[in-house]
Design an enzyme around this catalytic site. Structure first.
Site, mmCIF file in Angstrom:
data_model
loop_
_atom_site.group_PDB
_atom_site.id
_atom_site.type_symbol
_atom_site.label_atom_id
_atom_site.label_comp_id
_atom_site.label_asym_id
_atom_site.label_seq_id
_atom_site.Cartn_x
_atom_site.Cartn_y
_atom_site.Cartn_z
ATOM 1 N N ASP A 146 44.037 58.042 40.486
ATOM 2 C CA ASP A 146 44.697 56.983 41.243
ATOM 3 C C ASP A 146 44.681 57.256 42.747
ATOM 4 O O ASP A 146 44.740 56.331 43.550
ATOM 5 C CB ASP A 146 46.141 56.843 40.752
ATOM 6 N N GLY A 190 51.187 58.839 43.333
ATOM 7 C CA GLY A 190 50.858 60.226 43.000
ATOM 8 C C GLY A 190 50.501 61.076 44.202
ATOM 9 O O GLY A 190 50.238 62.269 44.063
ATOM 10 N N SER A 211 42.675 63.272 36.972
ATOM 11 C CA SER A 211 43.643 63.790 36.000
ATOM 12 C C SER A 211 44.799 62.798 35.869
ATOM 13 O O SER A 211 45.455 62.746 34.839
ATOM 14 C CB SER A 211 44.135 65.169 36.412
ATOM 15 N N ARG A 213 45.119 71.345 37.585
ATOM 16 C CA ARG A 213 44.234 70.184 37.454
ATOM 17 C C ARG A 213 42.986 70.469 36.616
ATOM 18 O O ARG A 213 42.405 69.563 36.045
ATOM 19 C CB ARG A 213 43.869 69.576 38.801
HETATM 20 P P1 ADP Z 1 43.262 63.263 40.447
HETATM 21 O O1 ADP Z 1 43.795 62.237 39.488
HETATM 22 O O2 ADP Z 1 42.441 64.264 39.738
HETATM 23 O O3 ADP Z 1 44.363 63.819 41.268
HETATM 24 P P2 ADP Z 1 42.573 61.618 42.695
HETATM 25 O O4 ADP Z 1 41.637 60.476 42.757
HETATM 26 O O5 ADP Z 1 44.029 61.273 42.653
HETATM 27 O O6 ADP Z 1 42.244 62.502 41.417
HETATM 28 O O7 ADP Z 1 42.246 62.538 43.910
HETATM 29 C C1 ADP Z 1 43.018 63.661 44.255
HETATM 30 C C2 ADP Z 1 43.046 63.824 45.738
HETATM 31 O O8 ADP Z 1 41.771 64.170 46.239
HETATM 32 C C3 ADP Z 1 43.462 62.583 46.499
HETATM 33 O O9 ADP Z 1 44.437 62.960 47.440
HETATM 34 C C4 ADP Z 1 42.195 62.146 47.203
HETATM 35 O O10 ADP Z 1 42.512 61.503 48.412
HETATM 36 C C5 ADP Z 1 41.523 63.457 47.461
HETATM 37 N N1 ADP Z 1 40.083 63.431 47.660
HETATM 38 C C6 ADP Z 1 39.207 62.414 47.570
HETATM 39 N N2 ADP Z 1 37.937 62.822 47.754
HETATM 40 C C7 ADP Z 1 37.999 64.147 47.992
HETATM 41 C C8 ADP Z 1 37.022 65.167 48.261
HETATM 42 N N3 ADP Z 1 35.728 64.882 48.319
HETATM 43 N N4 ADP Z 1 37.463 66.420 48.437
HETATM 44 C C9 ADP Z 1 38.754 66.723 48.337
HETATM 45 N N5 ADP Z 1 39.725 65.822 48.088
HETATM 46 C C10 ADP Z 1 39.369 64.550 47.921
HETATM 47 MG MG MG Z 2 45.943 61.925 41.868
#
Ligand code: ADP
Ligand code: MG
Length: 563
Positions: free
Chosen positions: A217, A541, A248, A321
């Site tokens: 999300d 989140g 996740s 994660r």
């Molecule tokens: P998850 O559900 O696994 O937490 P998300 O889509 O919520 O996945 O992403 C987790 C975080 O990673 C978010 O804060 C997002 O903004 C950030 N993010 C997006 N792309 C990258 C990247 N290439 N490297 C590191 N963080 C990133």
């Molecule tokens: Mg997230």
């Protein structure tokens, strides 16, 4: 000879759009009679013995596409058409049904001219595609628009989301499906946090018909805020948004799947379901919530605003994660062991028209909104968390001095503002103005309810059905119901009772637990003022600045690919 004829009354089947007799691509002696109606592709094996009719019906509502092609063998004059279906089928070795890929390929060779044969195969592919587009699975009472075809799709992938496998999941499960559905797309792999936000803020959106996120999300939160930061935000936020679960925390994907009335699915099955919806191309409305922070920062949220237990679990479970969605369960157990109470003030603007259930009702869709007698709690042992002594609530401005959980309706109350609050930011247009919210240093307006309790275990405002893949938090929620579903749990709840609520939430049954500490209200706006010196607040989140925060719903502000 394989041939297609377009006699609608062919073989006495009224409603048949096309009829043909074709060979199996692998065995020329196996032959099929194929008929296309508005809703199905029916295939019957032609056999010498009349008993062995062997008929299969493929519903076009399950079909994502159909392609015509030449034989790979240059000497073969025949052409082929292949239709791709994702029907719900029984899972192998387990209960329930899930979408599974089925491909139907036929050899078309009415003559010796390869071009004529290809033209005939293309005629069939075209007719199947056209009929399938009209047969997307729609729910009654929901107004959909359709994605433009071909739908030029920008797909943003966060390679680090979830267990770091989003890209592999895309390649393994979605890439082929998009090809089958003839969806032209371009992949953008994010390189850092806020990369997606910058990309969509600067993108030439006239080049795209949809923005799709393959991540959790958090990446969609970036994308929505990137769109809202554009000068042309009003137009930009209308671009259809899609979600493919690769993170996740896949709450929106789980919610969209749930809204489609499909049986529950997780992991790759959920991904396949969301990919299927993207290919079918139906678009509905999505409510957004405007969030105002003390620093005057403004955010747009599609999922949740959380403080206390839920926010702590979300952020603290980041370190797990690598285990995927189960990180929330691990985080919940760890946080339960060190359960704490959070002090603060909460007020909200209730939705008046919501029908109140009869007293004592435990209907999950319309649960009691006032705490019930503790005897309704189940028989698990109740180990009470020490409840801090309530603080006095009067402070300048803020939520107000009325500390009863009562609606402010009396003009003698110091909390009243008689004026309708103006928007905080002059350059905002009326559509995005938060007409329900006063400035954070002003008391809450007339008609708001101020919660009496000031000791909480959690406050959660959520506007989708699911908080995570396996947390069905709001049984009746819809993406565009125009509601913020506000939950709070007051201090005094035992650890087992809180655990029981989260376990019941997997079945959407937490509201029927009769827990006296859990309160649920449907609201239009809310304000939260934490007074505990430290804590965490999350939006969708993602951690945001800790301090006073208020929020209001903007119904149907965005558009969402759904089914
Ligand atoms: P998850 O559900 O696994 O937490 P998300 O889509 O919520 O996945 O992403 C987790 C975080 O990673 C978010 O804060 C997002 O903004 C950030 N993010 C997006 N792309 C990258 C990247 N290439 N490297 C590191 N963080 C990133
Ligand atoms: Mg997230």
């Amino acid at each position: 000879m394989e041939r297609g004829v377009s006699d609608p009354e062919r073989n006495g089947f009224p409603g048949v759009l096309l009829y043909g007799e074709f060979a199996d691509p692998l065995n020329e002696r196996l032959r099929y009679s194929v008929s296309l109606t508005e809703s199905a592709l029916s295939v019957r094996r032609i056999s010498a013995s009349p008993d062995r009719t062997n008929k299969a019906v493929f519903h076009l509502s399950d079909c994502v596409g159909c392609r015509a092609h030449r034989a790979q063998d240059g000497a073969d004059v025949g052409a082929y058409f292949t239709a791709y279906f994702y029907p719900l089928k029984r899972r192998w070795m387990s209960a329930g049904v899930t979408r599974q890929r089925v491909e139907q390929c036929f050899r078309v060779a009415p003559g010796q001219d390869p071009l004529v044969n290809l033209r005939e195969a293309e005629r069939w592919a075209h007719a199947v595609r056209d009929a399938a587009e009209l047969q997307a699975p729609r729910r009654e009472g929901v107004t959909y628009t359709e994605l433009r075809r071909p739908c030029r799709t920008m797909i943003l992938v966060n390679p680090h989301s979830g267990r770091g496998q989003a890209l592999q999941l895309f390649t393994g499960h979605i890439q082929g499906m998009l090809k089958e559905a003839s969806v032209p797309y371009k992949l953008f792999i994010t390189e850092h946090q806020n990369h997606a936000r910058e990309l969509v803020r600067k993108a030439d959106l006239s080049q795209w018909d949809a923005l799709v996120i393959m991540s959790g999300d958090g990446l969609l939160f970036e994308v929505i805020n990137g769109l809202m930061e554009r000068e042309d935000w009003q137009e930009a936020i209308q671009i259809p948004l899609g979600i493919l679960p690769g993170g996740s925390g896949n709450a929106l994907a789980a919610s969209v799947h749930h809204y489609s009335k499909s049986p529950p699915a997780w992991n790759e099955e959920l991904l396949l379901s969301c990919g299927f919806m993207l290919c079918k191309g139906l678009v509905g409305s999505l409510d957004l919530v405007s969030i105002r922070l003390a620093s005057k920062q403004r955010l747009f949220s599609f999922l949740s605003l959380a403080w206390g237990f839920v926010a702590d679990v979300d952020i603290e479970s980041e370190k797990y994660r690598h285990v995927g969605a189960i990180r929330f369960l691990m985080g919940t157990l760890v946080r339960l062991a060190s359960l704490r109470v959070y002090q603060g003030r909460l007020a909200y603007l209730p939705v008046k028209e919501a029908p109140k259930p009869p007293r004592g009702s435990t209907n999950a869709n319309h649960p009691p909104s006032t705490p019930q007698h503790p005897s309704l709690c189940s028989s698990l042992p109740c180990q009470l968390i020490p409840k801090n002594s309530p603080k006095q609530s009067s402070r300048h401005g803020g939520i107000g001095t009325n500390s009863n959980r009562n609606t402010i309706a009396n003009s003698s109350s110091s909390a009243i503002t008689n004026k309708r609050p103006e928007t905080q930011n002059d350059n905002e247009t009326a559509a995005a103005a938060d007409s329900l919210l006063p400035d954070l240093d002003q008391p809450v307006p007339e008609g708001w309810t101020v919660v009496k309790e000031e000791d909480f275990v959690l406050v959660l405002a959520i506007y989708q059905s699911h908080l995570a893949e396996d947390l069905w938090t709001v049984p009746g929620a819809m993406a565009d119901d125009g509601l913020i579903h506000l939950f709070y749990v007051t201090a005094g709840i035992s650890r087992p009772a809180l655990l029981r609520l989260f376990l019941a939430m997997e079945r959407g049954a937490h509201l029927a637990c009769g827990c006296p500490h859990l309160v649920y209200e449907k609201v239009k706006a809310l304000r939260l003022e934490p007074t505990s010196p430290q804590g965490m607040i999350t939006v969708d989140g993602e951690m945001v600045e800790y301090g006073p925060v208020q929020a209001q719903i903007h119904p149907s502000m965005a558009r969402l690919i759904c089914g």
